[in-house]
Design a protein around this motif. Structure first.
Motif, short mmCIF file in Angstrom:
data_model
loop_
_atom_site.label_atom_id
_atom_site.label_comp_id
_atom_site.label_asym_id
_atom_site.label_seq_id
_atom_site.Cartn_x
_atom_site.Cartn_y
_atom_site.Cartn_z
N GLY A 89 -8.89 5.68 -2.47
CA GLY A 89 -8.00 4.58 -2.76
C GLY A 89 -7.97 4.38 -4.26
O GLY A 89 -9.01 4.43 -4.92
N VAL A 90 -6.79 4.17 -4.83
CA VAL A 90 -6.62 4.00 -6.27
C VAL A 90 -5.88 2.70 -6.54
O VAL A 90 -4.90 2.38 -5.86
CB VAL A 90 -5.84 5.20 -6.88
N TRP A 91 -6.35 1.94 -7.53
CA TRP A 91 -5.71 0.67 -7.88
C TRP A 91 -5.83 0.46 -9.38
O TRP A 91 -6.58 1.17 -10.06
CB TRP A 91 -6.36 -0.49 -7.12
N ILE A 110 0.85 -1.19 0.00
CA ILE A 110 0.00 0.00 0.00
C ILE A 110 0.89 1.23 0.00
O ILE A 110 1.85 1.32 0.77
CB ILE A 110 -0.93 0.02 1.23
N ALA A 111 0.57 2.18 -0.85
CA ALA A 111 1.29 3.46 -0.88
C ALA A 111 0.50 4.49 -0.08
O ALA A 111 -0.69 4.68 -0.31
CB ALA A 111 1.48 3.94 -2.32
N ALA A 112 1.17 5.13 0.87
CA ALA A 112 0.50 6.13 1.71
C ALA A 112 1.54 7.09 2.26
O ALA A 112 2.71 6.73 2.44
CB ALA A 112 -0.25 5.46 2.85
N ASN A 113 1.13 8.33 2.53
CA ASN A 113 2.04 9.25 3.20
C ASN A 113 2.01 8.98 4.71
O ASN A 113 1.26 8.13 5.19
CB ASN A 113 1.68 10.71 2.88
N LEU A 128 1.46 -6.56 5.48
CA LEU A 128 1.33 -5.28 4.80
C LEU A 128 2.71 -4.66 4.61
O LEU A 128 3.53 -4.66 5.53
CB LEU A 128 0.47 -4.31 5.61
N VAL A 129 2.95 -4.12 3.43
CA VAL A 129 4.15 -3.33 3.17
C VAL A 129 3.68 -1.93 2.81
O VAL A 129 2.92 -1.76 1.85
CB VAL A 129 4.99 -3.92 2.03
N ILE A 130 4.08 -0.94 3.59
CA ILE A 130 3.69 0.44 3.33
C ILE A 130 4.85 1.14 2.63
O ILE A 130 5.95 1.21 3.17
CB ILE A 130 3.33 1.19 4.63
N ARG A 168 3.67 -3.15 -8.46
CA ARG A 168 4.43 -3.04 -7.21
C ARG A 168 3.58 -2.46 -6.10
O ARG A 168 3.89 -2.65 -4.92
CB ARG A 168 5.67 -2.17 -7.43
N ILE A 169 2.54 -1.73 -6.46
CA ILE A 169 1.62 -1.15 -5.49
C ILE A 169 0.23 -1.72 -5.75
O ILE A 169 -0.29 -1.63 -6.85
CB ILE A 169 1.57 0.40 -5.60
#
Length: 322
Positions: free
Chosen positions: A295-297, A100-103, A127-129, A145-146
């Motif tokens: 959320g975007v995928w 998951i990509a997040a700030n 989970l990998v942030i 990758r995301i």
């Protein structure tokens, strides 16, 4: 090339290696040994006539041919699996890993809640942030990758899908004992006291109107609405002083505690930072801007059971935060 030479299992190996960039991790996902994965890749290379992946210090890097064929190939695999009803997903038994990509703001207020939910529903899933602010986010989604990107997006290209998670306004945060806490916060306070703001990219990085555009995906670069603030102060003939600009929101408390600076931020982050009691929150003295977090995928994962489950978990976590 004859389609009869293609074993569907080879496509599954390609899919796993493309996503994990590692033979060992891909093998664990497929319940295969590392040598079996390597052998399958050799067979696929012979069929395609391309190396497909090159071993480097950073893992298995896909070739240009692999990148070109990945999107359609992986999307077709998902459709085949969905049509046949294979690969059932059981979150309580699954050992998958999601990226998951997040700030740092959303990691604190949303991913933390998501982690608590998953600990109960999916104890073996990891989970990998990854930072949504320091990578070409659109490309990372494109190549797999995301799995899911979280944030504020002004523009989402048609190849990607999006879901609204929560909408919230802004709050102004200051230290306990700040002179501005003795009365109702006024516009002239925002001109008098300097600001500490969060920005992960300005015009020099290609930001336009507070957003960075990459491959059709426009993500937020600043964690406050600069236009609303400057327009409000212009009405009283004043301008804001941006004394300190930082790339990470979690640096803000330390900067506020020893100064009379103010900070404008999303309300959920403000509430999180003010929990200890040494920081106070105030409503902005101008119309509060509402921001929509989504959320975007990639659309190829629209119907993948595991991805659908992940997105529902994230939506549930967002409801708790909101």
């Amino acid at each position: 090339m004859s389609i009869g030479r293609i074993d569907l299992n080879l496509i599954k190996v390609f899919d796993a290696v493309f996503e994990d960039r590692n033979l060992l991790r891909a093998g664990k996902r497929l319940n295969l040994s590392q040598s079996a994965v390597s052998h399958a890749l050799t067979r696929l290379r012979e069929v395609v006539g391309d190396e497909l992946f090159v071993r480097t210090a950073k893992g298995m890097v896909p070739t240009a041919r692999a990148i070109a064929m990945a999107d359609d190939l992986r999307s077709s695999l998902r459709r085949i699996e969905a049509t046949l009803g294979v690969e059932p997903f059981d979150p309580r038994q699954s050992t998958r890993r999601f990226a998951i990509a997040a700030n740092d703001h959303l990691t604190v207020v949303l991913v933390a809640e998501l982690s608590r939910l998953m600990a109960v529903e999916a104890p073996h899933i990891d989970l990998v942030i990854r930072p949504s602010t320091r990578i070409d986010l659109a490309e990372q989604i494109d190549v797999g990758r995301i799995d899911l990107a979280l944030g504020i997006f002004a523009q989402v290209p048609s190849r990607l899908s999006a879901r609204t998670l929560m909408t919230q306004g802004e709050l102004i945060v200051m230290r306990k004992g700040h002179p501005a806490t003795r009365r109702k916060l006024a516009l002239h306070d925002l001109a008098r006291y300097p600001l500490v703001t969060v920005s992960v990219g300005g015009q020099e990085e290609g930001a336009v109107g507070g957003f960075i555009l990459e491959r059709g995906l426009a993500r937020q670069a600043e964690m406050f609405d600069r236009h609303a603030l400057e327009e409000a102060l212009a009405g009283i003939g004043a301008t804001p002083r941006y004394r300190t600009t930082v790339p990470h929101s979690l640096a803000i408390p330390a900067l506020l505690r020893g100064s009379d600076m103010l900070s404008i931020m999303p309300s959920s982050l403000a509430r999180s930072l003010a929990v200890g009691g040494d920081l106070l929150m105030r409503e902005p003295p101008y119309p509060s801007v509402l921001s929509t977090f989504r959320g975007v995928w990639h659309s190829r994962n629209d119907h993948d059971p595991a991805h659908v489950w992940l997105r529902e978990c994230v939506a549930s976590a967002a409801q708790q935060v909101a």
